[in-house]
Design a protein around this motif. Structure first.
Motif, PDB file in Angstrom:
ATOM      1  N   SER A  71       0.843  -1.193   0.000  1.00 12.34           N
ATOM      2  CA  SER A  71       0.000   0.000   0.000  1.00 12.34           C
ATOM      3  C   SER A  71       0.879   1.245   0.000  1.00 12.34           C
ATOM      4  O   SER A  71       2.098   1.169   0.214  1.00 12.34           O
ATOM      5  CB  SER A  71      -0.898  -0.001   1.238  1.00 12.34           C
ATOM      6  OG  SER A  71      -0.102   0.109   2.411  1.00 12.34           O
TER       7      SER A  71
ATOM      8  N   GLU B   7      -6.686   0.576  -8.152  1.00 13.67           N
ATOM      9  CA  GLU B   7      -7.126   0.457  -6.763  1.00 13.67           C
ATOM     10  C   GLU B   7      -6.547   1.593  -5.937  1.00 13.67           C
ATOM     11  O   GLU B   7      -5.357   1.894  -6.014  1.00 13.67           O
ATOM     12  CB  GLU B   7      -6.678  -0.891  -6.204  1.00 13.67           C
ATOM     13  CG  GLU B   7      -7.162  -1.156  -4.794  1.00 13.67           C
ATOM     14  CD  GLU B   7      -6.719  -2.517  -4.294  1.00 13.67           C
ATOM     15  OE1 GLU B   7      -6.798  -2.746  -3.075  1.00 13.67           O
ATOM     16  OE2 GLU B   7      -6.290  -3.338  -5.128  1.00 13.67           O
ATOM     17  N   LYS B   8      -7.372   2.210  -5.133  1.00 14.60           N
ATOM     18  CA  LYS B   8      -6.961   3.385  -4.379  1.00 14.60           C
ATOM     19  C   LYS B   8      -5.841   3.048  -3.396  1.00 14.60           C
ATOM     20  O   LYS B   8      -5.898   2.058  -2.670  1.00 14.60           O
ATOM     21  CB  LYS B   8      -8.154   3.976  -3.624  1.00 14.60           C
ATOM     22  CG  LYS B   8      -7.831   5.289  -2.901  1.00 14.60           C
ATOM     23  CD  LYS B   8      -9.065   5.912  -2.324  1.00 14.60           C
ATOM     24  CE  LYS B   8      -8.743   7.202  -1.579  1.00 14.60           C
ATOM     25  NZ  LYS B   8      -8.095   8.200  -2.460  1.00 14.60           N
TER      26      LYS B   8
ATOM     27  N   TRP C  33      -2.999   1.869  -3.845  1.00 17.88           N
ATOM     28  CA  TRP C  33      -2.170   0.691  -4.129  1.00 17.88           C
ATOM     29  C   TRP C  33      -1.000   1.133  -5.005  1.00 17.88           C
ATOM     30  O   TRP C  33      -1.175   1.859  -5.981  1.00 17.88           O
ATOM     31  CB  TRP C  33      -2.975  -0.390  -4.834  1.00 17.88           C
ATOM     32  CG  TRP C  33      -2.191  -1.652  -5.093  1.00 17.88           C
ATOM     33  CD1 TRP C  33      -1.730  -2.100  -6.285  1.00 17.88           C
ATOM     34  CD2 TRP C  33      -1.780  -2.607  -4.120  1.00 17.88           C
ATOM     35  NE1 TRP C  33      -1.056  -3.286  -6.128  1.00 17.88           N
ATOM     36  CE2 TRP C  33      -1.065  -3.623  -4.800  1.00 17.88           C
ATOM     37  CE3 TRP C  33      -1.939  -2.706  -2.732  1.00 17.88           C
ATOM     38  CZ2 TRP C  33      -0.512  -4.712  -4.147  1.00 17.88           C
ATOM     39  CZ3 TRP C  33      -1.386  -3.799  -2.079  1.00 17.88           C
ATOM     40  CH2 TRP C  33      -0.688  -4.789  -2.787  1.00 17.88           C
TER      41      TRP C  33
ATOM     42  N   GLY D 251      -8.137   5.123  -7.302  1.00 20.97           N
ATOM     43  CA  GLY D 251      -9.436   4.609  -6.875  1.00 20.97           C
ATOM     44  C   GLY D 251     -10.436   4.468  -7.989  1.00 20.97           C
ATOM     45  O   GLY D 251     -11.563   4.017  -7.770  1.00 20.97           O
TER      46      GLY D 251
ATOM     47  N   SER E 176     -11.307   2.734 -11.711  1.00 28.77           N
ATOM     48  CA  SER E 176     -10.888   1.713 -12.666  1.00 28.77           C
ATOM     49  C   SER E 176     -11.108   2.217 -14.081  1.00 28.77           C
ATOM     50  O   SER E 176     -11.800   3.207 -14.313  1.00 28.77           O
ATOM     51  CB  SER E 176     -11.687   0.422 -12.447  1.00 28.77           C
ATOM     52  OG  SER E 176     -13.052   0.642 -12.745  1.00 28.77           O
TER      53      SER E 176
END
Length: 216
Positions: free
Chosen positions: A126, A150-151, A153, A183, A185
């Motif tokens: 993360s 993905e937020k 990541w 966040g 896609s």
């Protein structure tokens, strides 16, 4: 040989002189040996190690030679805030009394920035974890780059705009940029774009219809 003849040496004065001379000679030999050792090892003679910390190597060597000492560079390390080639540490240290001719071992600041292996954070951690690992390794962080995904990541790490490979070696203390998901896609972006486009078309149709009605 009779008993009388056996003990007759006691009446010989040369015998007793030899007996008395032996400890005297032994004492003289001990004193001569100690004197020779003192002269050979320069016992009692010494000089004070001068302060050569943070001085250029050439200047430090000259300062040591002026005191009758020898300098030898035996190690190097990297301190970013100090000039390359300066003395960082030395042993024996400053103000210690040593014998003339003693070798002083120097540690100098290397001229080349050491390379460090990039921690494995890309697509493996993360944002918070990646920041902690990179800062702990001594790297500096620039503002993050965001990509659809993905937020928070981590998808990669950049240096000077170039995406770094996993476990690539980079200069110690380099400025790095973390590539992190925002966040959103790709599907959400496409749907949102299509929604905006259809809304625009609908508004254009309504505007055209209103114009046609006003014509009549």
């Amino acid at each position: 040989m009779t008993i009388k003849e056996f003990f007759s040496f006691r009446a010989n004065r040369f015998f007793w002189l030899n007996i008395l001379a032996m400890p005297v000679v032994l004492i003289i030999l001990v004193f001569v040996t100690l004197w020779w050792l003192d002269a050979y090892t320069h016992h009692g003679e010494g000089v004070i190690v001068p302060d050569v910390k943070h001085k250029p190597v050439a200047e430090a060597l000259r300062a040591l030679e002026a005191e009758g000492l020898q300098g030898a560079v035996t190690d190097s390390t990297y301190v970013k805030t100090l000039p390359a080639g300066c003395v960082l540490e030395y042993n024996p240290p400053m103000n210690q009394k040593v014998k003339k001719g003693r070798i002083i071992y120097l540690t100098v600041n290397t001229q080349n920035v050491p390379l460090m292996e990039l921690p494995d954070v890309a697509d493996n951690s993360s944002l918070r974890e990646a920041e902690a690992r990179l800062l702990a390794a001594g790297f500096k962080l620039m503002p993050n780059d965001t990509v659809p995904g993905e937020k928070d990541w981590v998808y990669g790490v950049k240096m000077d705009g170039r995406v770094l490979g996993q476990q690539e070696k980079v200069p110690q203390g380099a400025y790095l940029t973390i590539v992190v998901g925002d966040g959103l896609s790709h599907t959400e972006i496409e749907v949102d774009t299509l929604g905006m486009d259809s809304l625009g078309v609908h508004q254009e149709v309504e505007a055209t219809g209103a114009a046609d009605e006003s014509w009549f």
